[in-house]
Design a protein around this motif. Sequence first.
Motif, PDB file in Angstrom:
ATOM      1  N   ALA A  80       0.836  -1.198   0.000  1.00 39.11           N
ATOM      2  CA  ALA A  80       0.000   0.000   0.000  1.00 39.11           C
ATOM      3  C   ALA A  80       0.876   1.256   0.000  1.00 39.11           C
ATOM      4  O   ALA A  80       1.932   1.294   0.630  1.00 39.11           O
ATOM      5  N   GLY A  81       0.431   2.268  -0.738  1.00 45.59           N
ATOM      6  CA  GLY A  81       1.155   3.526  -0.805  1.00 45.59           C
ATOM      7  C   GLY A  81       2.306   3.540  -1.788  1.00 45.59           C
ATOM      8  O   GLY A  81       3.068   4.509  -1.840  1.00 45.59           O
ATOM      9  N   THR A 136      -5.849   1.128   1.143  1.00 45.58           N
ATOM     10  CA  THR A 136      -4.907   0.758   2.204  1.00 45.58           C
ATOM     11  C   THR A 136      -4.471  -0.702   2.155  1.00 45.58           C
ATOM     12  O   THR A 136      -3.719  -1.149   3.012  1.00 45.58           O
ATOM     13  N   GLU A 137      -4.919  -1.444   1.174  1.00 42.49           N
ATOM     14  CA  GLU A 137      -4.586  -2.864   1.092  1.00 42.49           C
ATOM     15  C   GLU A 137      -3.404  -3.088   0.168  1.00 42.49           C
ATOM     16  O   GLU A 137      -3.319  -2.497  -0.922  1.00 42.49           O
TER      17      GLU A 137
END
Length: 302
Positions: A80-81, A136-137
């Motif tokens: 994530a990110g 967010t996964e």
Amino acid sequence: MATGPQTAPPTISTTELTAPRVVRFEDLEPGWHEAPHSTEAGYFRWLSTYVGGPPGFLHEHPATGLVGGHSVMGIMGLPAGQRQYGLHRHTTTEIYLILQGRVESLEGQGVRQLAGPMDCLYIPAQAAHCVRTVGTEDVLLMYVHDEHEELGASKYVPDDDPSLTVPEPHPQLVRWDDLDPWWGAPQADEAGHLRWSVSWVGGGAGTANRNPGVAAHSDTVAMGATVISAANAEVPERWETVRYIQVVQGRVRVDGHPELGVLQRLDVLVVPPGHPHALRPVGTEAAHVVWFHEDNGLPQPA
């Protein structure tokens, strides 16, 4: 996709197999150094290859994976990110199948497409592309190439590169929700053999395309999924192409091959051309498997 050197020559080719072989996910050590900037914050990602190329071509696991006749299959983890560094172009067709999480496909001319679990991005050769995580996964995706690509042949460019403003092919998004289940396999509508299939990629008449008009068109390869209900099994079939079959939900056995044991989630079964085979779910959960064919023809009776 990869640019790093290969550390050891692969020893087993799919063209040499005389029986099905399992490549287990747990045996593949994730590679963090095969893609540009993949160990830098914002671009973290890892790659594991089940079936790769010969020396000088993409293959992160020559000791534990196999060598494809002309194709590659692997899995990419994108936390994530993160996103892939730079838009890039391959000399081969590349296919992304999202197994977990959601991504945004970033493309030339500012085009963006959202894809979620079991959605497919069919990326023609030389089409600029990269993906970033959405939400967010952590993301897991399967990648396949229809041909081998020399290390260093893929080209990465920054997001503001002038070449990205020129019209070019774009990835085609094939959504899972748009694929009607196909029940036409032998005895698929009979108790004991209940199963259905869909296709993300296929050819014209006489090929393994279960969703013509919706699936991305390929004159060579085929890719789809089969869902086998619990307490049922496939009817044995044989294909005149190597098959890569990845378990994405549930567990399965291969009828007639007790030595292969139980395949868990993310394990891959490699079936050589002409070898009869059938899968059977283990336990009370339906089995969802994804298959990729180096050729897109139809099966023959077992």
